[in-house]
Design a protein around this motif. Sequence first.
Motif, PDB file in Angstrom:
ATOM      1  N   GLY A 213       4.000  -6.836  -5.552  1.00 37.06           N
ATOM      2  CA  GLY A 213       4.787  -7.840  -4.816  1.00 37.06           C
ATOM      3  C   GLY A 213       5.437  -8.906  -5.669  1.00 37.06           C
ATOM      4  O   GLY A 213       5.029  -9.183  -6.795  1.00 37.06           O
ATOM      5  N   GLY A 218      -0.328  -8.978  -4.598  1.00 35.29           N
ATOM      6  CA  GLY A 218      -0.648  -7.650  -4.082  1.00 35.29           C
ATOM      7  C   GLY A 218      -1.328  -6.768  -5.107  1.00 35.29           C
ATOM      8  O   GLY A 218      -1.628  -7.204  -6.219  1.00 35.29           O
ATOM      9  N   GLN A 404      11.061   0.417  -2.621  1.00 35.12           N
ATOM     10  CA  GLN A 404      10.491  -0.899  -2.924  1.00 35.12           C
ATOM     11  C   GLN A 404      10.926  -1.319  -4.322  1.00 35.12           C
ATOM     12  O   GLN A 404      10.832  -0.531  -5.259  1.00 35.12           O
ATOM     13  CB  GLN A 404       8.963  -0.839  -2.909  1.00 35.12           C
ATOM     14  CG  GLN A 404       8.338  -0.329  -1.626  1.00 35.12           C
ATOM     15  CD  GLN A 404       6.827  -0.479  -1.692  1.00 35.12           C
ATOM     16  OE1 GLN A 404       6.304  -1.581  -1.647  1.00 35.12           O
ATOM     17  NE2 GLN A 404       6.122   0.631  -1.814  1.00 35.12           N
ATOM     18  N   ARG A 406      10.999  -5.082  -6.874  1.00 32.62           N
ATOM     19  CA  ARG A 406      10.744  -6.522  -7.006  1.00 32.62           C
ATOM     20  C   ARG A 406      11.988  -7.205  -7.531  1.00 32.62           C
ATOM     21  O   ARG A 406      12.558  -6.777  -8.532  1.00 32.62           O
ATOM     22  CB  ARG A 406       9.582  -6.756  -7.980  1.00 32.62           C
ATOM     23  CG  ARG A 406       8.228  -6.734  -7.300  1.00 32.62           C
ATOM     24  CD  ARG A 406       7.119  -6.968  -8.283  1.00 32.62           C
ATOM     25  NE  ARG A 406       7.163  -8.301  -8.890  1.00 32.62           N
ATOM     26  CZ  ARG A 406       6.183  -8.807  -9.621  1.00 32.62           C
ATOM     27  NH1 ARG A 406       5.086  -8.094  -9.830  1.00 32.62           N
ATOM     28  NH2 ARG A 406       6.272 -10.009 -10.132  1.00 32.62           N
TER      29      ARG A 406
END
Length: 414
Positions: A213, A218, A404, A406
Motif C-alpha cells: 500500500g 499493508g 494494483q 503504488r
Amino acid sequence: MKILVVGKGGREHALIRSLGDSGEHDLFCHPGSDAIAELATRVEADGVEDLVEWMKANAIELCVAGEESYLVAGEGLANLCEKAGIPCWGPPKEGAMLEASKAFAKEFMKRHEIPTGGARVCDSIDEARSAIADRYPTVLKYDGLAAGKGVAVCGDEEAADEFLGEVFASAKFGTGRLLVEEYLEGPEVSIFAAVSGDDYLIFTPARDYKRIGEGDAGPNTGGMGAVASRQLVDEATLATIEETIVKPTVAGLVADELNYRGFLYFGLMLTEDGPKVIEYNCRFGDPECQAVMPLVKGDLATFCAEGARGQLQPGLLEFDEGWSVCVVLASAGYPETSRSGDVISGLEDVKDARVYHAGTKKDGITWVTNGGRVLAVVAGGASREEAVTKAHQEAAKVTFPGSQRRSDIGIMHF
Ligand code: AMP
Ligand code: GLY
C-alpha cells in the motif's frame, strides 16, 4: 558469446535485455517466460544437473544466475558449471549459504566483524521465547530460503507467538531453526556489488518498496517498485558502507575460501550507529535490478564472463549519474492471492520507459496476467522528479482488470 540466464521473472528479463544490448550474443534462458522468449531461446531441463548437461552439449560460454534457488539446488549450479568447464556468474553452493542460511550469514558476519544486529539461533519455541525476553519489537527469521516470507517484525507477544507457531508447530517453511534478531531502525538501502575473488565493483545503490500500500502500509510483497541512483546515498555514507561492510565481506569470502563470483546484494539498515547488514542475497535484487540495469552502460556480458573467470574488469562498465524509477503493476488479489488471465492493454503506448515482464503470458497475440507481480515499468531522468513523473505517466498507460500500482514509488523517503 553463447549465454544462458537462469530464472524467469522481471529481474531476468532486465538482465537479458542488458546482456543482449551489450553485443552480438546468442541468448538462452531457463526456464524463462513468454516475454523473455522474445529475446532469448527458452531451454527446458529437468533440474540443475540436466540443465548443465544441456549447457555443455550446446557449448554455452557463460551462465548467469538470476534466481537464487538454483545455486543451492542439488550440487549447486555454479559447482556443476565449474565441473563442466562453463564460467558461471553466480557463487558456488558454499558461498550461496550466505543467503540460504541466516545463521550461516550471522556467523560469517561475527567472524569477520561486519556490523549487523545481534542475534540468537534457536531450536525450539521455548528457547525463542527466552531469547526474545519480552523485548518488542523483535525480529524473527526462519533459517532457510522461504521466498521472502521467512521474516517477521513482531510488535508484541501475540504476533511473535503466531510466527513461532508457523515456524515450529506447523513447520510452514520446512524443518529448520529460527533466529531471534535485534530490531534495527533507520532507512533501508540495497547495495549491489559484483564480486570476483578479492575484487569487487559497487553498482548504483537502490531502494525497494516492499509493502503493497501507499505510504508503505499493508502486507509485504515481492516488491512494488524501486528507485536507483548514485545520489540515493551520500558520499560519506557510501564510503562507510564500503569500508565497514563491503571490503570486510569480500575479504571474509576470500579468507573462508568461498570462491565467490557473482552479484552480492547487501540489504542494509542505515542506523544511528552506522550502516548494518540485515541480509545478504547471492543475486541481484528484484525489483531493484529492473531499476538499476538501465543505468548500467558498457559491456555487461564480457564483464560477467571475465568476472566468472576470476578476472573482474571494472573498466568495462560505467554507471549513469541520473535517476531510475521502477513502478510495478501487480494483479488483482496480490499479495494474498493473484489472478491470472486478465487481458493487458496499452503496452504498445509506452514510449518513454522500459517494460519488463514478471508475471505475464501470451494468449495468441494478446498479453495476459500470469502471476502476482505482472510488469515493471522503468523510466529514467536527470533528476528524481523527472524519473518519477515519467515512470508513473508511462505506467498509467498500461491497464488490466484489478491492476494494483503504488503512486508513491520513487517519491516517498523512508
Ligand atoms: P530480510 O528478508 O532479512 O530482508 O527481511 C525483510 C525485511 O524485514 C527487511 O527488509 C526489513 O524491513 C525487515 N527487517 C529485517 N531484519 C530487521 C531488523 N533486524 N530490524 C528491523 N527490521 C528488519
Ligand atoms: N528486493 C528484495 C529482494 O530481491 O530480495
